[in-house]
Design a protein around this motif. Sequence first.
Motif, PDB file in Angstrom:
ATOM      1  N   LYS A 105      12.593  56.659  72.119  1.00  0.00           N
ATOM      2  CA  LYS A 105      13.500  56.287  71.023  1.00  0.00           C
ATOM      3  C   LYS A 105      14.068  57.579  70.442  1.00  0.00           C
ATOM      4  O   LYS A 105      13.430  58.632  70.514  1.00  0.00           O
ATOM      5  CB  LYS A 105      12.737  55.562  69.918  1.00  0.00           C
ATOM      6  CG  LYS A 105      12.060  54.276  70.370  1.00  0.00           C
ATOM      7  CD  LYS A 105      12.676  53.100  69.652  1.00  0.00           C
ATOM      8  CE  LYS A 105      12.501  51.764  70.302  1.00  0.00           C
ATOM      9  NZ  LYS A 105      11.163  51.376  70.624  1.00  0.00           N
ATOM     10  N   PHE A 117      16.089  59.080  66.794  1.00  0.00           N
ATOM     11  CA  PHE A 117      16.537  58.823  65.416  1.00  0.00           C
ATOM     12  C   PHE A 117      17.107  60.108  64.835  1.00  0.00           C
ATOM     13  O   PHE A 117      16.745  61.212  65.272  1.00  0.00           O
ATOM     14  CB  PHE A 117      15.350  58.399  64.520  1.00  0.00           C
ATOM     15  CG  PHE A 117      14.638  57.172  64.992  1.00  0.00           C
ATOM     16  CD1 PHE A 117      15.110  55.906  64.681  1.00  0.00           C
ATOM     17  CD2 PHE A 117      13.478  57.286  65.752  1.00  0.00           C
ATOM     18  CE1 PHE A 117      14.446  54.767  65.123  1.00  0.00           C
ATOM     19  CE2 PHE A 117      12.818  56.148  66.193  1.00  0.00           C
ATOM     20  CZ  PHE A 117      13.300  54.892  65.881  1.00  0.00           C
ATOM     21  N   TYR A 118      17.955  59.961  63.814  1.00  0.00           N
ATOM     22  CA  TYR A 118      18.304  61.153  63.035  1.00  0.00           C
ATOM     23  C   TYR A 118      17.053  61.594  62.292  1.00  0.00           C
ATOM     24  O   TYR A 118      16.341  60.758  61.715  1.00  0.00           O
ATOM     25  CB  TYR A 118      19.454  60.843  62.066  1.00  0.00           C
ATOM     26  CG  TYR A 118      20.763  60.652  62.792  1.00  0.00           C
ATOM     27  CD1 TYR A 118      21.360  61.730  63.443  1.00  0.00           C
ATOM     28  CD2 TYR A 118      21.379  59.404  62.857  1.00  0.00           C
ATOM     29  CE1 TYR A 118      22.550  61.566  64.143  1.00  0.00           C
ATOM     30  CE2 TYR A 118      22.568  59.233  63.563  1.00  0.00           C
ATOM     31  CZ  TYR A 118      23.143  60.316  64.204  1.00  0.00           C
ATOM     32  OH  TYR A 118      24.301  60.161  64.903  1.00  0.00           O
ATOM     33  N   ASN A 119      16.799  62.871  62.311  1.00  0.00           N
ATOM     34  CA  ASN A 119      15.594  63.429  61.694  1.00  0.00           C
ATOM     35  C   ASN A 119      15.847  63.667  60.201  1.00  0.00           C
ATOM     36  O   ASN A 119      15.710  64.777  59.684  1.00  0.00           O
ATOM     37  CB  ASN A 119      15.250  64.734  62.426  1.00  0.00           C
ATOM     38  CG  ASN A 119      13.917  65.312  62.022  1.00  0.00           C
ATOM     39  OD1 ASN A 119      13.119  64.639  61.354  1.00  0.00           O
ATOM     40  ND2 ASN A 119      13.686  66.570  62.383  1.00  0.00           N
ATOM     41  N   LYS A 148      15.500  58.484  54.717  1.00  0.00           N
ATOM     42  CA  LYS A 148      16.430  57.613  54.001  1.00  0.00           C
ATOM     43  C   LYS A 148      16.278  57.732  52.480  1.00  0.00           C
ATOM     44  O   LYS A 148      17.069  57.156  51.742  1.00  0.00           O
ATOM     45  CB  LYS A 148      16.208  56.145  54.420  1.00  0.00           C
ATOM     46  CG  LYS A 148      16.406  55.866  55.887  1.00  0.00           C
ATOM     47  CD  LYS A 148      17.771  56.237  56.409  1.00  0.00           C
ATOM     48  CE  LYS A 148      18.816  55.212  56.066  1.00  0.00           C
ATOM     49  NZ  LYS A 148      20.119  55.566  56.707  1.00  0.00           N
ATOM     50  N   TYR A 150       7.218  56.323  58.155  1.00  0.00           N
ATOM     51  CA  TYR A 150       7.948  55.351  58.975  1.00  0.00           C
ATOM     52  C   TYR A 150       7.173  55.125  60.269  1.00  0.00           C
ATOM     53  O   TYR A 150       6.590  56.063  60.816  1.00  0.00           O
ATOM     54  CB  TYR A 150       9.330  55.900  59.355  1.00  0.00           C
ATOM     55  CG  TYR A 150      10.240  56.226  58.195  1.00  0.00           C
ATOM     56  CD1 TYR A 150      11.255  55.354  57.818  1.00  0.00           C
ATOM     57  CD2 TYR A 150      10.114  57.427  57.504  1.00  0.00           C
ATOM     58  CE1 TYR A 150      12.116  55.660  56.761  1.00  0.00           C
ATOM     59  CE2 TYR A 150      10.967  57.745  56.455  1.00  0.00           C
ATOM     60  CZ  TYR A 150      11.965  56.853  56.084  1.00  0.00           C
ATOM     61  OH  TYR A 150      12.816  57.156  55.051  1.00  0.00           O
ATOM     62  N   GLY A 171      10.987  53.263  63.600  1.00  0.00           N
ATOM     63  CA  GLY A 171      11.943  53.635  62.554  1.00  0.00           C
ATOM     64  C   GLY A 171      11.782  52.860  61.257  1.00  0.00           C
ATOM     65  O   GLY A 171      12.417  53.184  60.241  1.00  0.00           O
ATOM     66  N   HIS A 224      15.213  51.439  57.205  1.00  0.00           N
ATOM     67  CA  HIS A 224      14.978  51.761  58.612  1.00  0.00           C
ATOM     68  C   HIS A 224      15.713  53.054  58.931  1.00  0.00           C
ATOM     69  O   HIS A 224      16.845  53.233  58.493  1.00  0.00           O
ATOM     70  CB  HIS A 224      15.531  50.596  59.467  1.00  0.00           C
ATOM     71  CG  HIS A 224      14.961  50.534  60.839  1.00  0.00           C
ATOM     72  ND1 HIS A 224      15.292  51.435  61.813  1.00  0.00           N
ATOM     73  CD2 HIS A 224      14.055  49.682  61.402  1.00  0.00           C
ATOM     74  CE1 HIS A 224      14.623  51.134  62.926  1.00  0.00           C
ATOM     75  NE2 HIS A 224      13.861  50.089  62.710  1.00  0.00           N
ATOM     76  N   LEU A 225      15.083  53.924  59.696  1.00  0.00           N
ATOM     77  CA  LEU A 225      15.774  55.153  60.109  1.00  0.00           C
ATOM     78  C   LEU A 225      16.974  54.809  60.981  1.00  0.00           C
ATOM     79  O   LEU A 225      16.960  53.796  61.692  1.00  0.00           O
ATOM     80  CB  LEU A 225      14.822  56.050  60.923  1.00  0.00           C
ATOM     81  CG  LEU A 225      13.630  56.631  60.178  1.00  0.00           C
ATOM     82  CD1 LEU A 225      12.739  57.403  61.147  1.00  0.00           C
ATOM     83  CD2 LEU A 225      14.101  57.542  59.043  1.00  0.00           C
ATOM     84  N   ASP A 226      17.999  55.674  60.949  1.00  0.00           N
ATOM     85  CA  ASP A 226      19.178  55.438  61.787  1.00  0.00           C
ATOM     86  C   ASP A 226      18.872  55.815  63.227  1.00  0.00           C
ATOM     87  O   ASP A 226      18.474  56.953  63.513  1.00  0.00           O
ATOM     88  CB  ASP A 226      20.357  56.276  61.283  1.00  0.00           C
ATOM     89  CG  ASP A 226      20.890  55.730  59.977  1.00  0.00           C
ATOM     90  OD1 ASP A 226      20.878  54.495  59.811  1.00  0.00           O
ATOM     91  OD2 ASP A 226      21.302  56.538  59.122  1.00  0.00           O
ATOM     92  N   LYS A 227      19.099  54.840  64.116  1.00  0.00           N
ATOM     93  CA  LYS A 227      18.825  55.053  65.547  1.00  0.00           C
ATOM     94  C   LYS A 227      19.962  55.799  66.222  1.00  0.00           C
ATOM     95  O   LYS A 227      21.117  55.679  65.823  1.00  0.00           O
ATOM     96  CB  LYS A 227      18.720  53.695  66.240  1.00  0.00           C
ATOM     97  CG  LYS A 227      17.327  53.146  66.272  1.00  0.00           C
ATOM     98  CD  LYS A 227      17.295  51.929  67.178  1.00  0.00           C
ATOM     99  CE  LYS A 227      15.984  51.213  66.941  1.00  0.00           C
ATOM    100  NZ  LYS A 227      15.994  49.845  67.309  1.00  0.00           N
TER     101      LYS A 227
END
Length: 362
Positions: A81, A83-85, A88, A113, A117, A137-140
Amino acid sequence: MQDLNQLQKYFKETTLDDAITLPAELYCTDQAYQLDQQAIFANSWQCVGHISQVPENGDTLLVTIANRPIVVVKDHQSELKAFYNVCKHRAGPLVLQQGNIKLFSCKYHGWTYKLDGQLRTAPEMADTPNFNTCDIHLDKVNIDLWQGYIFVNLNLSPKPLKEYLGGIENIIKPIDLNKMVFHHRDEYNIACNWKTYMDNYLEGYHLPHVHPGLNKMLDYKSYTTELFDWYSYQHSPLENQASFYGEGSAHYFCVYPNLMFNILPGRCQVNIILPTSANQCKVIFDYYYTNPDSEVTQKMIAEDLSFSDEVQDEDITICEQVQKGLESGVYHQGRLCVKREQGVWHYQELLRKAYRSCSKHS
Ligand code: FES
Ligand SMILES: [Fe+2]
């Protein structure tokens, strides 16, 4: 962007017969650097590593693409996966260095998280009205694999990765990239725009003048370039007396926008070219070999590395000199050789297309 409008005239389609280079200003200015980040790097598949670098569940890779920090993780189901590190809550960092994690844990105020995410815990937020962890939720980031190489794409709905690379595995048969294992990485910081390095890679025209050693090993007369949708393929049979790679061919693939596979019998060298400023780039060389521990391969690796260094030194020298020419103010654009520079034309057409599409949306 006012200046971008002034550049539009250089983004029109060209044919090979009237092929002319992109203008020098696209290789020198901060504005061109920003344009490349947005039009090219935020909108293309970027190779960020190899599955052998994340063998265990929870292993991470950190990369920055188009100035955006990204974390790749192998989750508890062994799926990759990305995600932006960026947390949020207030944009804190989730992962500071590559390693193994059980969950993402923000380094600023400790929100955690899950590896999919989903926000799991947010300390002391219980009394905050209208705040539900399940809403956050983190951005994928899109992620995909090809022959063991990991790619991410910041575009929200990118074309499938296969469309970019498909066919390479058949062209190089009987060589099988899946049988090769990672050996080591070399990095070079070079004083030229990243496209200066790309353009140089895309033609064998400079071979007799810049690479006397390589020119002996390859058959310049039989050196060919074939164009595909998203990559070009340069190819030459190896001259047997001069080659320590054994019999076979040299296959050089340049995949849009910044990736090269240099494949020889038993060896693949992957190059990733990253802009670091308007007139500097970082070039990554990752080496992969079949049976790297065998005695025969060890000997070949030693010769391969010293020969690759020689060729790379020659390319760095000429690219840095060309960059000075591009920045001199006395050069604008030049005609391309129909016989030997069709790879440069094809590549610059893909860049023009990306620039056109970016200016349409800006
Ligand atoms: S920024 Fe991540 S917990 Fe505050
Ligand atoms: Fe070269």
